[in-house]
Design an enzyme around this catalytic site. Structure first.
Site, mmCIF file in Angstrom:
data_model
loop_
_atom_site.group_PDB
_atom_site.id
_atom_site.type_symbol
_atom_site.label_atom_id
_atom_site.label_comp_id
_atom_site.label_asym_id
_atom_site.label_seq_id
_atom_site.Cartn_x
_atom_site.Cartn_y
_atom_site.Cartn_z
ATOM 1 N N ASP A 106 90.810 62.975 21.474
ATOM 2 C CA ASP A 106 89.377 63.231 21.484
ATOM 3 C C ASP A 106 88.943 63.463 22.935
ATOM 4 O O ASP A 106 89.025 62.555 23.763
ATOM 5 C CB ASP A 106 88.688 61.984 20.905
ATOM 6 C CG ASP A 106 87.283 62.253 20.410
ATOM 7 O OD1 ASP A 106 86.634 63.147 20.966
ATOM 8 O OD2 ASP A 106 86.858 61.544 19.480
ATOM 9 N N ASP B 47 84.512 66.721 21.838
ATOM 10 C CA ASP B 47 83.260 66.009 21.605
ATOM 11 C C ASP B 47 82.050 66.875 21.964
ATOM 12 O O ASP B 47 82.052 67.527 23.015
ATOM 13 C CB ASP B 47 83.290 64.757 22.505
ATOM 14 C CG ASP B 47 82.166 63.794 22.224
ATOM 15 O OD1 ASP B 47 82.110 63.261 21.105
ATOM 16 O OD2 ASP B 47 81.341 63.565 23.138
ATOM 17 N N GLU C 11 83.209 69.374 17.759
ATOM 18 C CA GLU C 11 82.072 68.694 17.156
ATOM 19 C C GLU C 11 80.823 69.459 17.565
ATOM 20 O O GLU C 11 80.504 69.550 18.741
ATOM 21 C CB GLU C 11 81.981 67.248 17.648
ATOM 22 C CG GLU C 11 80.876 66.500 16.934
ATOM 23 C CD GLU C 11 80.393 65.259 17.652
ATOM 24 O OE1 GLU C 11 79.869 64.362 16.999
ATOM 25 O OE2 GLU C 11 80.533 65.185 18.892
ATOM 26 N N HIS D 6 82.908 57.765 12.863
ATOM 27 C CA HIS D 6 82.461 56.569 13.580
ATOM 28 C C HIS D 6 80.986 56.613 13.967
ATOM 29 O O HIS D 6 80.488 55.672 14.569
ATOM 30 C CB HIS D 6 83.319 56.416 14.835
ATOM 31 C CG HIS D 6 83.128 57.578 15.775
ATOM 32 N ND1 HIS D 6 83.540 58.850 15.458
ATOM 33 C CD2 HIS D 6 82.529 57.660 16.978
ATOM 34 C CE1 HIS D 6 83.206 59.669 16.444
ATOM 35 N NE2 HIS D 6 82.592 58.966 17.383
ATOM 36 N N ASP D 7 80.304 57.709 13.670
ATOM 37 C CA ASP D 7 78.873 57.818 13.978
ATOM 38 C C ASP D 7 78.010 57.764 12.723
ATOM 39 O O ASP D 7 76.782 57.839 12.815
ATOM 40 C CB ASP D 7 78.576 59.157 14.675
ATOM 41 C CG ASP D 7 79.264 59.294 16.019
ATOM 42 O OD1 ASP D 7 79.444 58.269 16.703
ATOM 43 O OD2 ASP D 7 79.609 60.437 16.386
HETATM 44 C C1 GLC Z 1 79.807 62.354 19.869
HETATM 45 C C2 GLC Z 1 80.605 61.128 19.490
HETATM 46 C C3 GLC Z 1 79.730 59.923 19.665
HETATM 47 C C4 GLC Z 1 79.315 59.837 21.114
HETATM 48 C C5 GLC Z 1 78.667 61.135 21.582
HETATM 49 C C6 GLC Z 1 78.571 61.190 23.077
HETATM 50 O O1 GLC Z 1 78.750 62.567 19.024
HETATM 51 O O2 GLC Z 1 81.107 61.259 18.195
HETATM 52 O O3 GLC Z 1 80.336 58.739 19.241
HETATM 53 O O4 GLC Z 1 78.425 58.784 21.297
HETATM 54 O O5 GLC Z 1 79.399 62.271 21.200
HETATM 55 O O6 GLC Z 1 79.837 61.334 23.651
#
Ligand code: GLC
Ligand code: CA
Length: 549
Positions: A95, A195, A247, A321-322
């Site tokens: 990641d 990310d 993402e 995880h979010d």
């Molecule tokens: C993404 C991750 C999250 C994190 C954010 C900032 O959305 O999945 O957990 O807090 O990016 O890096």
């Protein structure tokens, strides 16, 4: 690695398995559980960041991309994990957080100590009089600029104030990033998740947003495709075995055609979140409303068709995880826990795209329903609890919202067995274990043929067995039905039909196509369901039919 027929499993190492009993999961813990993952049948694991980090955002605030945070282990542990995973035919995806670094990163420290080269690694701007440079809002609440007294300027942080946004306009930043990606490629990793990668290209001019929170200026920003193409070309582009997923925060379908387009040379696939906002009131995560089923179907249907017509590829998921646990969110974790978990799993796995399973989803882990703010760890949850109270909500009202929306809902320890702390640790877990672990855990479900776990294994097996699941086109059906979500997947040789009931009430549908020759290959109601002209579906029923043409 071809990705159409793969299933990816997401690991949040902090909560997966703890081998040294400090209450925090670690890399050795992943290695110890590889046989379990092999048994589940997944092809690849995505591990959320384990690099050196002050852990303000649980590792998404990276202070050193080349080294492993001691809390998770050592480079040797990683190499051993990698070797053992390979032995079992399991790939590893890392990641990579390149929109921002931790303010503890050397680059940032040098920047604020007056080193001009590194100042240009970040986005420093002068204030607007007494105010920050713009009125943009951080994703974790509050203004998105923090004042640096060392430099007398503000720096941009789209997330926490300890996560400073990198300046991708600076070619030296991009070079450093390629170096990091290549370093991990040389270690033999099989893929990367990038990310919030569609936020890296910022606008040429920074201005106030009078109609929104600023996101329209930097989401899918002006040079995003140029940056991704360049990243691809300079790093993983030539390696056909590498899987990449971006993402994409608040993205558009048109941009996703490019991000994941077959001949675009950007990424293999994309995560988008539109289907997980159907229970946000007026698009506000921190305002509750029951989920809008019609909107959910419309989003799935339009993305499925849009992406296939434009050669795009989606990452399919309910949980990460979010996100709160899906069985507590769209299912019914009290009255139809098992059935609704299986229904939701089926619906997502049979769509066109690559499915991701988030640790614990395969055993139907629920939200923890923590009712004390002291049980929460996540910076976003803690911030919003205060923000909601400052808006005038009573403490109980704010708690109710946080309980439903907190990212900690999915961050509780993996439930391995019915021993102390669900078998996650002998020490004190960094976040509470859910009260229901004696009923919901891996050990019990391995023994139970009818368990959610064994059902997820079947979902994965089916993908390997029937090509139509990875290659078929999606045809949405019953688009306006109030309870049923239904679609076909078709290739020249095969057809798949998925019928599901999203509610805890019986419902029915008349099928207006030829129903002969369909064979039931999966269902969650323990009956050998035959396809009928008028199909009656019990609460949360799901059925999958197959035919060879
Ligand atoms: C993404 C991750 C999250 C994190 C954010 C900032 O959305 O999945 O957990 O807090 O990016 O890096
Ligand atoms: Ca540990």
């Amino acid at each position: 690695m071809k990705f159409e027929n793969k299933v990816i499993y997401q690991i949040y190492p902090k909560s997966f398995y703890d081998t040294n009993n400090d209450g925090i999961g670690d890399l050795k813990g992943i290695t110890e559980k590889l046989d379990y993952l092999k048994y589940l049948g997944i092809d690849c694991i995505w591990i959320t960041p384990f690099f050196i980090s002050p852990q303000k955002d649980n590792g998404y605030d990276v202070a050193d991309y080349y080294n492993i945070d001691p809390v998770y282990g050592t480079m040797e542990d990683f190499e051993n994990l990698s070797k053992e995973a390979q032995k079992r035919g399991i790939g590893i995806m890392l990641d990579m957080v390149f929109n921002h670094t931790s303010t503890e990163h050397q680059w940032f420290k040098k920047a604020i100590s007056g080193d001009k080269k590194y100042e240009n690694f970040y986005i420093f701007k002068n204030g607007d009089g007494e105010n920050p440079p713009t009125n943009w809002v951080s994703k974790f609440g509050g203004n998105a600029w923090e004042y640096s007294k060392e430099l007398g300027m503000y720096y941009l942080h789209l997330f926490d104030k300890t996560q400073a946004d990198l300046n991708w306009e600076n070619p030296e930043v991009r070079e450093e990033i390629y170096k990091i990606v290549k370093f991990w490629m040389e270690k033999g990793v099989n893929g990367f998740r990038f990310d919030v990668v569609n936020l890296i290209s910022k606008p040429a001019v920074y201005e106030n947003d009078y109609i929104g929170d600023g996101r329209r200026f930097y989401t899918d920003g002006p040079k995003i495709h140029e940056f991704l193409k360049e990243l691809n070309k300079n790093t993983f582009g030539k390696d056909e075995d590498i899987i990449t997923v971006g993402e994409m925060s608040s993205t558009s379908m048109e941009n996703c055609f490019k991000y994941s387009g077959k001949d675009e040379n950007e990424l293999s696939m994309v995560f988008n979140f539109h289907h997980l906002k159907v229970d946000y009131k007026n698009k506000d995560k921190w305002a509750l409303q029951p989920f809008d089923f019609q909107e959910l179907k419309d989003i799935f249907n339009s993305w499925q068709v849009g992406m296939q017509e434009n050669n795009g590829w989606s990452a399919l998921f309910w949980c990460n995880h979010d996100q709160p646990r899906i069985v507590s969110r769209l299912g019914d974790d009290k009255n139809y826990w098992k059935k609704s978990a299986k229904m939701l799993g089926t619906v997502i796995h049979m769509l066109r795209g690559t499915p991701y399973i988030y640790q614990g989803e395969e055993i139907g882990m629920t939200n923890p329903y923590f009712d004390k703010i002291t049980q929460y760890r996540d910076v976003e949850s803690l911030n919003y609890f205060e923000i909601l109270k400052n808006k005038g909500l009573l403490s109980e009202e704010a708690m109710k919202i946080v309980m439903e929306r907190s990212r900690d809902n999915s961050r509780t320890p993996m439930q391995w067995n019915s021993n102390k702390n669900a078998g996650f640790t002998q020490g004190t877990p960094w976040i509470d274990v859910i009260y229901n672990y004696k009923d919901i855990n891996v050990e019990e479900q391995i023994k139970d043929e009818d368990s959610i776990l064994n059902y997820y294994r079947k979902l994965i097996e089916l993908r390997k067995k029937y090509e139509v699941i990875s290659l078929g086109k999606t045809i949405p059906l019953a688009e306006k039905h109030k309870n049923i979500y239904m679609y076909k997947r078709v290739t020249e040789k095969e057809e798949l039909l998925v019928i599901s009931n999203f509610y805890g009430v019986e419902t029915s549908i008349e099928l207006d196509f030829d129903i002969e020759e369909y064979e039931n290959i999966l269902n969650n109601n323990n009956e050998n369901t035959k396809l009928e002209k008028i199909m009656v579906l019990k609460p949360y029923d799901v059925m999958v039919f197959h035919k060879t043409k």
